[in-house]
Every structure is written in C-alpha cells, then in structure tokens.
Scaffold this motif. Sequence first.
Motif, short mmCIF file in Angstrom:
data_model
loop_
_atom_site.label_atom_id
_atom_site.label_comp_id
_atom_site.label_asym_id
_atom_site.label_seq_id
_atom_site.Cartn_x
_atom_site.Cartn_y
_atom_site.Cartn_z
N UNK A 77 0.83 -1.20 0.00
CA UNK A 77 0.00 0.00 0.00
C UNK A 77 0.87 1.26 0.00
N UNK A 78 1.91 1.26 0.78
CA UNK A 78 2.80 2.41 0.83
C UNK A 78 3.55 2.58 -0.50
N UNK A 79 3.91 1.46 -1.13
CA UNK A 79 4.55 1.56 -2.44
C UNK A 79 3.61 2.16 -3.48
N UNK A 80 2.32 1.90 -3.34
CA UNK A 80 1.33 2.40 -4.29
C UNK A 80 1.04 3.89 -4.10
N UNK A 81 1.68 4.54 -3.12
CA UNK A 81 1.48 5.99 -2.95
C UNK A 81 1.84 6.73 -4.22
N UNK A 82 2.78 6.19 -4.98
CA UNK A 82 3.12 6.74 -6.31
C UNK A 82 2.88 5.62 -7.32
N UNK A 83 1.73 5.64 -8.01
CA UNK A 83 1.38 4.54 -8.91
C UNK A 83 1.90 4.68 -10.33
N UNK A 84 2.75 5.68 -10.59
CA UNK A 84 3.13 5.96 -11.97
C UNK A 84 3.82 4.79 -12.66
N UNK A 85 4.65 4.05 -11.93
CA UNK A 85 5.35 2.93 -12.55
C UNK A 85 4.37 1.82 -12.94
N UNK A 86 3.38 1.58 -12.08
CA UNK A 86 2.34 0.60 -12.40
C UNK A 86 1.56 1.04 -13.63
N UNK A 87 1.20 2.31 -13.68
CA UNK A 87 0.46 2.84 -14.83
C UNK A 87 1.26 2.67 -16.11
N UNK A 88 2.55 2.99 -16.06
CA UNK A 88 3.40 2.91 -17.25
C UNK A 88 3.52 1.47 -17.75
N UNK A 89 3.79 0.53 -16.86
CA UNK A 89 3.96 -0.85 -17.29
C UNK A 89 2.63 -1.45 -17.73
N UNK A 90 1.54 -1.07 -17.07
CA UNK A 90 0.22 -1.52 -17.52
C UNK A 90 -0.04 -1.08 -18.95
N UNK A 91 0.36 0.14 -19.28
CA UNK A 91 0.19 0.64 -20.65
C UNK A 91 1.05 -0.17 -21.63
N UNK A 92 2.28 -0.49 -21.24
CA UNK A 92 3.15 -1.28 -22.11
C UNK A 92 2.61 -2.69 -22.32
N UNK A 93 2.12 -3.32 -21.27
CA UNK A 93 1.55 -4.66 -21.40
C UNK A 93 0.30 -4.64 -22.28
N UNK A 94 -0.49 -3.59 -22.14
CA UNK A 94 -1.70 -3.47 -22.95
C UNK A 94 -1.37 -3.37 -24.43
N UNK A 95 -0.27 -2.68 -24.76
CA UNK A 95 0.11 -2.48 -26.16
C UNK A 95 0.75 -3.71 -26.78
N UNK A 96 1.29 -4.60 -25.96
CA UNK A 96 1.98 -5.77 -26.49
C UNK A 96 0.98 -6.79 -27.00
N UNK A 97 0.99 -7.03 -28.30
CA UNK A 97 0.07 -8.00 -28.90
C UNK A 97 0.87 -8.94 -29.80
N UNK A 98 1.03 -10.20 -29.38
CA UNK A 98 0.45 -10.80 -28.19
C UNK A 98 1.18 -10.39 -26.90
N UNK A 99 0.51 -10.65 -25.78
CA UNK A 99 1.09 -10.47 -24.46
C UNK A 99 1.35 -11.85 -23.88
N UNK A 100 2.60 -12.11 -23.50
CA UNK A 100 2.96 -13.40 -22.93
C UNK A 100 3.01 -13.30 -21.41
N UNK A 101 2.43 -14.29 -20.75
CA UNK A 101 2.42 -14.36 -19.28
C UNK A 101 3.12 -15.66 -18.89
N UNK A 102 4.19 -15.54 -18.10
CA UNK A 102 5.03 -16.67 -17.75
C UNK A 102 4.97 -16.96 -16.26
#
Length: 313
Positions: free
Chosen positions: A140-165
Amino acid sequence: MGDKGDGPVPSPQQARAQASAITSGKTAPEVEAAPTSQLRELFDGPRLSPGQRRIAQYLIEHITEAAFLSITELADRVGVSQPSVTRFAGAVGFSGYPALRERLQSIALKALAGGPGEPDRANELQAAVDAELANLENLRRDFADPDRVIHIGRELSRSTPLTVLGLRIAESLAEYFGYAARRIHPDVRLVTRGGSVAYDALLQSREAGGSWVLAFAMPRHSHETLQAVRVAHRVGLKVALITDLALGPLADEADVTFATGTGSRLVFDSYAAPNVMAAALLQAMTDADPERTQARLEKYEQVSDQHQFFVRD
C-alpha cells in the motif's frame, strides 16, 4: 436512475473497471515508502556480487536489528568477511560502513516509530495472517506513487500478443493473470512449462509482434524461470517481473521488477501481496485502453449470458 435511452447498463465488472481507474501521481506524498522498499531502492542500482546480495538481503529482512550491528557482527551474521561488508557499502554508494549504517539506522528508527505495537499473543495461523497484513501494508505504501504501475500496464496493454510466464508454484499466479487479462486483451499467451516449450512459445510471441512478457517468480526460484527470462531477452522481448525479491539473478535480468512480500509462516507460502500487485497491473491495462476494455467486456457479457456460463446469484 438514468433514462433507459442513455445506453446499456454496464455489467458489474464493467462498472468496476470504470470506477477503479488508477490516478497518476503521488496522491499521498506524505506517506513514506515502506522500509523494505527503501532498502530495495537503495540496493537495486549497482550490480552486486553474490556475497553482496546476501548482505543486502539480510539487511532487508532484519533492518530493525541489523542497522545497529557493528561491521564484525554483521559480517558474522551473514557469513562474509569484514572487507566484504566494507566493499558492499562502497558498491551501494557510501564512503564506508559507518555512513551506510547511519542511513540504515535512519530507516530502522522510522520503522520502529511508525510500526504497530506488539500484537496480542497469536497462534500460528493468526501469525501467518499478521505477516500477510504487513506485506499488504508495505505494498500500500509503495502504491502511494502509482506511476510505474500505470506505465507498465500501458506497455503490457500495447503488447500483442502479451505473454504471461509462470513456472512451478508461480503457475497459479500466471493463470489468474492470464484468465483476467483475456477479458480485456485480444491475445494473451500463457507459458507454464519451461525448457524448450517455453523457448518455442517466447520465440513465437516475438515473431507475432509481441514486445513484453509478464513473468511471475516465487520462492523457491527455479533455473527454468531464469533461463526463460534470459531467452525472452535473447529473442527481443522485454520482461516485467513480479517476485518477492528486488535483488538477485532474476531481478538483474528483468527490465522492471515489482517486488512484493510473500507469506512464509506456514509450510507453503501464501501470496496475498503478489495477487494484489497482479490485480493492479490488470487495472492499469484496463485504464490504458478504455474503449477496447469496454468493447471486450460487453462482448464477453453477451457470450456468457448466451451460454449461461455463470449461476445467477
């Protein structure tokens, strides 16, 4: 209630996707990062030797005690030489061990001042829950600044296909993420077998236009996972890693690492914080392309109603 002519009423999942969009920026700047996160950030930059990583991991796991140890005591606890501790201090940017210890004590004292009081006497099951609550509070304290999560979520969304390992015990986390991601992403490929099978899947994903792999690695960390991450890089894929350690060979190989604590008080580990981390990335993916998210959720609702996938509660 709105006019029926305003459009279809969103499903509960669609409404949740809209209502829980992540807001960029430090929404609570007065909240300092968790002590473990501060230490991981401190130690994460330089390339550390295996012995130095052992020192770093000991400090992360025992900060409130280790911060007040002499160089001799710390070396004995970790099982390294005193010169190794001195070299470690220099490797992470300090003039020597005294300067490093001063920084560690600052982190430890804040942790002790702000930490919860001694809990009531608890049995082992309650202690396991307490440990997971601490992991979630750190997240929760790490999420005080969510920008890194937002950025990587955007990158994963753009990856087609997206691989999950996710190999071995991490397979369950990968299965969860993959199942949910398929609701909002057109091409999600799950890799839960290592060796040449993983190599083939990663190569095919890259050849099909994929750019990212989301990998899960939980203790005990396998050589298969490390090799798969290396193969991903070899074929031109970037790797986002959800794991329990920000230090070590796996984190060294990843492009970005989300380190979350795991529950280790019972025979088998529990994964409350990694699951929340995965859900946060899923939310960031839905936010990255809301029109696609809406269209795919609507289509899925139609199919699920047509084929009666779910019991009506």
